[in-house]
Scaffold this motif. Structure first.
Motif, mmCIF file in Angstrom:
data_model
loop_
_atom_site.group_PDB
_atom_site.id
_atom_site.type_symbol
_atom_site.label_atom_id
_atom_site.label_comp_id
_atom_site.label_asym_id
_atom_site.label_seq_id
_atom_site.Cartn_x
_atom_site.Cartn_y
_atom_site.Cartn_z
ATOM 1 N N ARG A 140 -61.170 -65.380 27.435
ATOM 2 C CA ARG A 140 -60.863 -66.802 27.234
ATOM 3 C C ARG A 140 -61.314 -67.336 25.863
ATOM 4 O O ARG A 140 -60.526 -67.934 25.133
ATOM 5 C CB ARG A 140 -61.527 -67.613 28.350
ATOM 6 N N ALA A 144 -58.950 -68.289 22.676
ATOM 7 C CA ALA A 144 -59.003 -69.672 22.180
ATOM 8 C C ALA A 144 -59.194 -69.688 20.656
ATOM 9 O O ALA A 144 -58.525 -70.433 19.947
ATOM 10 C CB ALA A 144 -60.127 -70.441 22.877
ATOM 11 N N LEU A 147 -55.986 -68.790 18.989
ATOM 12 C CA LEU A 147 -54.988 -69.865 19.085
ATOM 13 C C LEU A 147 -55.275 -70.959 18.050
ATOM 14 O O LEU A 147 -54.352 -71.562 17.496
ATOM 15 C CB LEU A 147 -54.973 -70.452 20.503
ATOM 16 N N ASP A 153 -54.893 -76.543 19.342
ATOM 17 C CA ASP A 153 -56.190 -76.951 19.901
ATOM 18 C C ASP A 153 -56.210 -76.593 21.383
ATOM 19 O O ASP A 153 -55.755 -77.375 22.223
ATOM 20 C CB ASP A 153 -56.382 -78.471 19.746
ATOM 21 N N PRO A 154 -56.728 -75.391 21.716
ATOM 22 C CA PRO A 154 -56.721 -74.965 23.123
ATOM 23 C C PRO A 154 -57.775 -75.676 23.961
ATOM 24 O O PRO A 154 -58.896 -75.873 23.504
ATOM 25 C CB PRO A 154 -57.032 -73.464 23.043
ATOM 26 N N TYR A 156 -59.426 -75.492 27.865
ATOM 27 C CA TYR A 156 -59.547 -74.720 29.117
ATOM 28 C C TYR A 156 -59.183 -75.623 30.295
ATOM 29 O O TYR A 156 -59.775 -76.697 30.446
ATOM 30 C CB TYR A 156 -60.997 -74.209 29.211
ATOM 31 N N LEU A 169 -55.252 -71.717 29.315
ATOM 32 C CA LEU A 169 -55.611 -72.548 28.159
ATOM 33 C C LEU A 169 -54.384 -73.396 27.840
ATOM 34 O O LEU A 169 -53.269 -72.856 27.722
ATOM 35 C CB LEU A 169 -55.963 -71.674 26.940
ATOM 36 N N ASP A 170 -54.557 -74.711 27.722
ATOM 37 C CA ASP A 170 -53.455 -75.592 27.328
ATOM 38 C C ASP A 170 -53.610 -75.885 25.840
ATOM 39 O O ASP A 170 -54.625 -76.441 25.403
ATOM 40 C CB ASP A 170 -53.505 -76.897 28.136
ATOM 41 N N VAL A 171 -52.594 -75.518 25.061
ATOM 42 C CA VAL A 171 -52.724 -75.627 23.608
ATOM 43 C C VAL A 171 -52.063 -76.922 23.130
ATOM 44 O O VAL A 171 -50.838 -77.087 23.211
ATOM 45 C CB VAL A 171 -52.108 -74.410 22.898
ATOM 46 N N ASN A 195 -47.413 -66.552 27.682
ATOM 47 C CA ASN A 195 -47.469 -67.948 27.245
ATOM 48 C C ASN A 195 -46.240 -68.682 27.762
ATOM 49 O O ASN A 195 -45.230 -68.079 28.120
ATOM 50 C CB ASN A 195 -47.657 -68.056 25.730
#
Ligand code: ABF
Length: 218
Positions: A140, A144, A147, A153-154, A156, A169-171, A195
């Motif tokens: 994780r 991150a 990314l 900007d990831p 969690y 992870l939401d980017v 992804n």
């Protein structure tokens, strides 16, 4: 028409793409829930379904629709699923419901991807909706950091474990002008499972619920 009515109208229209005696690929989400309910009205005309999530499997079974293991299916004509964003080129961001990996697998098998959505999902450029990335838990922090190097900007997604036992992870803050390239770049990071960019395999048909009715695009 409310947003939910537009989702429902789009889901019902998608029944027109279902052939008799076939197995139907079924996605995940609130629009797909309407589709599953609509599919139940023709359940005696279809062989069954393959599902992209435990949630959809439960709903399909509750309607008495048989759910097959994808490994037992040779061909799948149609996969019906929603999206978080979709462009005029039929590239999508998906995975808001954390089911992106299984969605991508079923979509890969299907000959046609039918995207069902209300018109709030249509965008010029992908990335306003944070891009979900499914990651092996021990990778994780590494993923991150990688990314961030790609300009995102990831964040969690706390408390969420995917059906595959992984994390999301939401980017944020990506402006995705070349979705196919970014899809490849993110998939190349070690520890990434999938992804949420569906660009290399985008939708074939968009069934769009609008306040003026349902449009079929593609
Ligand atoms: C799934 O459900 C997705 O990949 C997407 O995240 C979401 C769409 O949600 P909804 O239909 O609830 O708007 O298809």
């Amino acid at each position: 028409m409310t947003q939910d009515e537009m989702k429902k109208a789009s889901a019902i229209k998608a029944l027109e793409f279902i052939e008799k005696d076939t197995v139907v690929g079924v996605g995940t989400g609130s629009t797909v829930n309407h589709f599953i309910d609509a599919l139940a009205t023709i359940k005696h005309d279809i062989t069954g379904a393959v599902s992209s999530s435990e949630e959809s499997t439960k709903r399909l079974k509750a309607h008495g629709i048989e759910v097959f293991d994808l490994n037992s299916i040779d061909t799948l004509d149609v996969y019906v699923d929603g999206a978080d964003e979709i462009t005029q080129h039929m590239s999508m961001i998906k995975g808001g419901g954390a089911a992106l990996t299984r969605e991508k697998i079923v979509a890969a098998v299907a000959k046609k991807f039918i995207c069902i959505a209300d018109d709030s999902k249509q965008v010029d450029i992908l990335g306003q909706f944070p891009l979900p990335v499914e990651v092996i838990p021990m990778a994780r922090s590494y993923v991150a950091r990688e990314l961030v190097k790609l300009g995102g900007d990831p964040v969690y997604r706390q408390g969420v474990v995917t059906d595959n036992g992984n994390v999301i992870l939401d980017v944020h803050n990506l402006s995705i002008t070349d979705p196919k390239k970014l899809e490849t770049q993110i998939n190349a990071i070690v520890g990434v499972v999938t992804n949420g960019l569906f660009a290399q395999r985008g939708a074939n048909i968009l069934v769009l619920g609008t306040k003026d009715g349902v449009q079929v695009i593609g």
